[in-house]
Design an enzyme around this catalytic site. Structure first.
Site, mmCIF file in Angstrom:
data_model
loop_
_atom_site.group_PDB
_atom_site.id
_atom_site.type_symbol
_atom_site.label_atom_id
_atom_site.label_comp_id
_atom_site.label_asym_id
_atom_site.label_seq_id
_atom_site.Cartn_x
_atom_site.Cartn_y
_atom_site.Cartn_z
ATOM 1 N N GLU A 29 0.823 -1.215 0.000
ATOM 2 C CA GLU A 29 0.000 0.000 0.000
ATOM 3 C C GLU A 29 0.856 1.264 0.000
ATOM 4 O OE1 GLU A 29 -3.527 1.679 2.841
ATOM 5 O OE2 GLU A 29 -3.590 -0.440 2.311
ATOM 6 N N ASP B 204 -2.609 -3.199 3.033
ATOM 7 C CA ASP B 204 -3.042 -3.403 4.417
ATOM 8 C C ASP B 204 -4.146 -4.454 4.487
ATOM 9 O OD1 ASP B 204 -1.223 -1.593 5.257
ATOM 10 O OD2 ASP B 204 -2.645 -0.106 5.993
ATOM 11 N N TYR C 149 -0.648 -4.191 13.756
ATOM 12 C CA TYR C 149 -1.569 -3.510 12.844
ATOM 13 C C TYR C 149 -2.550 -2.602 13.596
ATOM 14 C CZ TYR C 149 -4.843 -2.882 8.979
ATOM 15 O OH TYR C 149 -5.632 -2.337 8.006
#
Length: 699
Positions: A7, A103, A300
């Site tokens: 990303e 992601d 994350y």
């Protein structure tokens, strides 16, 4: 060759380092049989309305609802070069497989699939799904790549969410803007969030405080208070009756109490604590956490889970010790690790809770930016607390009697400090962070029932009932998380307004569009609605301001993700809703007095493309996030004894220059004519004179 698409460039570099793709090329890295490239966030998005029909460039009621039959995408101008790189790589004959390493969530899936589809790629697709950027996690992720088809439902849900938001945003915004003659931004999540704040303000405005009174008695080593009374005279009478007398201990009740450790952080609870303890906005917290994720120091960020998975149990004690050793506030506090309290496979969806990574051992935390370090410490504290023992104490409630009235007090004796020892030490190490008053130890002296104690002092305490509090980001995030939940099915995967990933952006949009204002009050920052925000909620139909609409959407999107609902059926529901809205909505009578009069636009902002309008002190961009301004009392103009007029500013904005007459010369004391040139640095607005072109402005 296998092509990996991440990303962001920073993530691509981390992946490439693990894969051995060390050779730098134009827009990608290569090596070891791998090509690693990146998107720049959303490279492409849904095209604007005018792409479907040039007539849609103007906002007209007769064009509504705008419902594209086949959807179009446009590539952002500043990202075209990188898209071209990706398209070339995706079409290379030696590329046999593509790995989606964006992601691991709904938006990441949409970012990758949009590029993949626009490039016309049909090559086999795999999915990298990881919750940490540690090298070991990356290696494990690539060793266990999943079929891309497993995430077709996630992509469909993401695409439906984007299309539905486009439809509601375009049609509802244009409908209400045209009918009420001013720009009124409407959004599926934005509008119900605004409604929560407006409703809270209405409750505060309608609140009428009621006074109450109580009597406090000073006794040896503690104070006891009476029940509340409505009349001050009654309280004064009781005070007089007790003064100089004695009390009798009527009842002593002792209960053993236990406070379990708090659960680990998901994004929303971290944003709430960071707002309350550190004063960070939700967006700042997300940005800092994203940076820590990319620096491999946290897992994350955009997670809605507060637990870890069972496969993480074995390595957790080592991680806890590493984190404890890196945190200055835990010195002198014994660390324990009860793994069972934080492991729950059933409560982990796409990603586990936010925790630090083992890389904290080698990291130079003092070199981190202040905001990132503060967030890392907060995440570390929560991990240490979550696996620590419970806080155990005895709570003693005592009732005494004097002059026929009862007085009560409470005290506590700590049996086991547990996780609160860490929490207290952290708060003590922080400036401006208050200690937790509820947890303060106030032990009572040894007492027996029937014992008599002298009253050393008596006083009447006066108080008032308090209104609901203005929303802060902490309390608003909590309200967004639970809004409409009681009306949703129990098995709904996501309830409330928005998702952990989107709530921060929604708040920033409400501030930038002028509907919300951040106002500092003592130690908290309140979120207050503007006059136009209150007016907008007044005229919006219930379905657009109720959290049920967005909560229902999230439930439906979950069904699409699981393959239980066809995307076209979901989109048909949205289309039907908008047709009904446009066809049946009637303008509220008297609404011309509701909104602030629209300001006359004098030109386009050279910095952001927004509208520049004249206000009392100057000409300002109407986008609150843009700081472009031409002040009327600007020193440069004042020295020339001239003030920028509407006509002058219009010419400066249109052509970058304007012919101005009657400028004063400080040297000669005379006036002269010249061309004024506008120079915007992006931070400052400057002016200079051009004598070469004396007439005609910018012609």
């Amino acid at each position: 060759m296998r092509l990996v698409i991440a990303e962001k460039p920073s993530v691509a570099k981390s992946l490439a380092a693990v894969l051995g793709a060390a050779t730098r090329k134009d827009g990608y890295l290569e090596g070891g049989g791998w090509l690693v490239s990146w998107c720049l966030g959303h490279l492409a998005g849904l095209a604007d309305a005018a792409t479907y029909n040039p007539d849609y460039a103007k906002w007209r009621y007769d064009d509504l609802p705008i419902l594209p039959e086949s959807w179009r995408f446009t590539i952002a101008k500043d990202k075209r070069d990188q898209f071209d790189v990706l398209r070339t790589l995706l079409r290379r004959e030696d590329v046999t497989e593509v790995v989606n390493a964006c992601d691991a969530g709904r938006e990441g899936e949409l970012i990758f699939r949009t590029v993949y589809c626009l490039a016309g790629c049909q090559k086999p697709m795999k999915r990298l799904w990881i919750s940490s950027m540690e090298d070991s996690a990356i290696r494990e992720g690539f060793a266990n790549l999943r079929p891309g088809a497993d995430y077709d439902g996630l992509h469909q849900a993401a695409l439906c969410r984007a299309k539905a938001d486009w439809l509601v945003g375009i049609n509802a915004t244009r409908l209400f803007s045209v009918l009420y003659h001013r720009t009124l931004n409407i959004g599926r999540v934005m509008s119900p969030t605004l409604a929560l704040i407006v409703q809270r303000e209405a409750e505060i405005d309608a609140f009428k405080p009621v006074p109450f009174y109580s009597v406090a008695l000073d006794l040896p080593s503690f104070t006891a208070a009476s029940a509340r009374m409505d009349k001050k005279a009654d309280a004064e009478q009781l005070k007089t009756a007790c003064q100089g007398g004695t009390v009798t201990v009527k009842q002593i009740e002792c209960k053993a109490k236990t406070e379990k450790p708090p659960a680990l952080y998901d994004l929303t609870t971290l944003q709430r604590d960071a707002n309350r303890l550190l004063g960070f906005t939700a967006q700042q917290t997300l940005d800092y956490l994203q940076n820590l994720y990319e620096k491999k120091l946290c897992t994350y960020p955009r997670t809605d889970s507060r637990y870890l998975t069972s496969d993480m149990a074995e390595g957790l004690p080592v991680l806890v010790n590493l984190v404890a050793n890196a945190m200055p506030f835990r010195k002198g506090i014994a660390i324990s690790c009860d793994v069972a309290t934080v492991i729950n496979d059933k409560k982990v969806t796409d990603h586990h809770a936010v925790i630090p990574t083992r890389n904290i051992r080698e990291a130079d935390l003092s070199a981190l930016p202040v905001g990132e370090r503060a967030i890392l410490e907060l995440v570390a504290l929560r991990l240490l607390c979550a696996v620590a023992p419970s806080y155990i104490y005895d709570e003693t409630s005592v009732t005494v009697e004097c002059a026929g009235a009862e007085f009560t007090t409470k005290g506590r004796t700590v049996k086991q400090s547990g996780w609160r020892a860490l929490d207290t030490a952290y708060r003590a190490s922080m400036k401006n962070v208050e200690t937790d008053k509820e947890a303060e130890d106030k032990a009572l002296p040894e007492l027996t029932e029937g014992q008599e104690l002298p009253v050393t002092g008596a006083a009447v305490k006066e108080g008032k009932t308090t209104p609901p509090k203005h929303f802060s980001e902490d309390t608003l995030l909590a309200a967004m998380e639970t809004a409409g939940a009681k009306d949703m099915p129990e098995d709904a995967e996501r309830k409330g307004l928005g998702t952990p990933a989107t709530r921060a952006g929604i708040l920033e949009k409400l501030v930038s569009t002028g509907f919300l204002e951040r106002k500092k009050s003592k130690k908290t920052v309140q979120l207050l609605p503007s006059h136009d925000a209150i007016s907008l909620i007044t005229v919006l139909p219930e379905q657009l301001q109720s959290p049920l609409l967005t909560a229902e959407w999230e439930y439906r999107l979950g069904e699409i993700e699981r393959g239980e609902l066809a995307p076209e059926d979901f989109m048909a529901e949205i289309t039907a809703m908008l047709k009904e809205l446009v066809g049946t909505y009637q303008v509220i009578k008297g609404s011309e007095y509701l909104f602030t009069p629209p300001r006359e636009v004098v030109g386009k902002c050279p910095r952001c493309g927004g509208e520049i309008a004249e206000m009392q002190k100057g000409f300002f961009c109407q986008d609150k996030s843009c700081k472009f301004a031409i002040w009327k009392n600007n020193n440069w103009w004042a020295a020339k004894r001239k003030q920028p007029t509407k006509a002058i500013v219009a010419a400066l904005l249109k052509d970058g220059r304007a012919h101005v007459t009657g400028l004063y010369s400080e040297k000669s004391g005379k006036t002269y004519d010249a061309t004024v040139v506008l120079e915007d640095t992006g931070q400052y607005v400057n002016f200079k004179l051009d004598f070469d072109r004396q007439k005609g402005g910018g012609k």
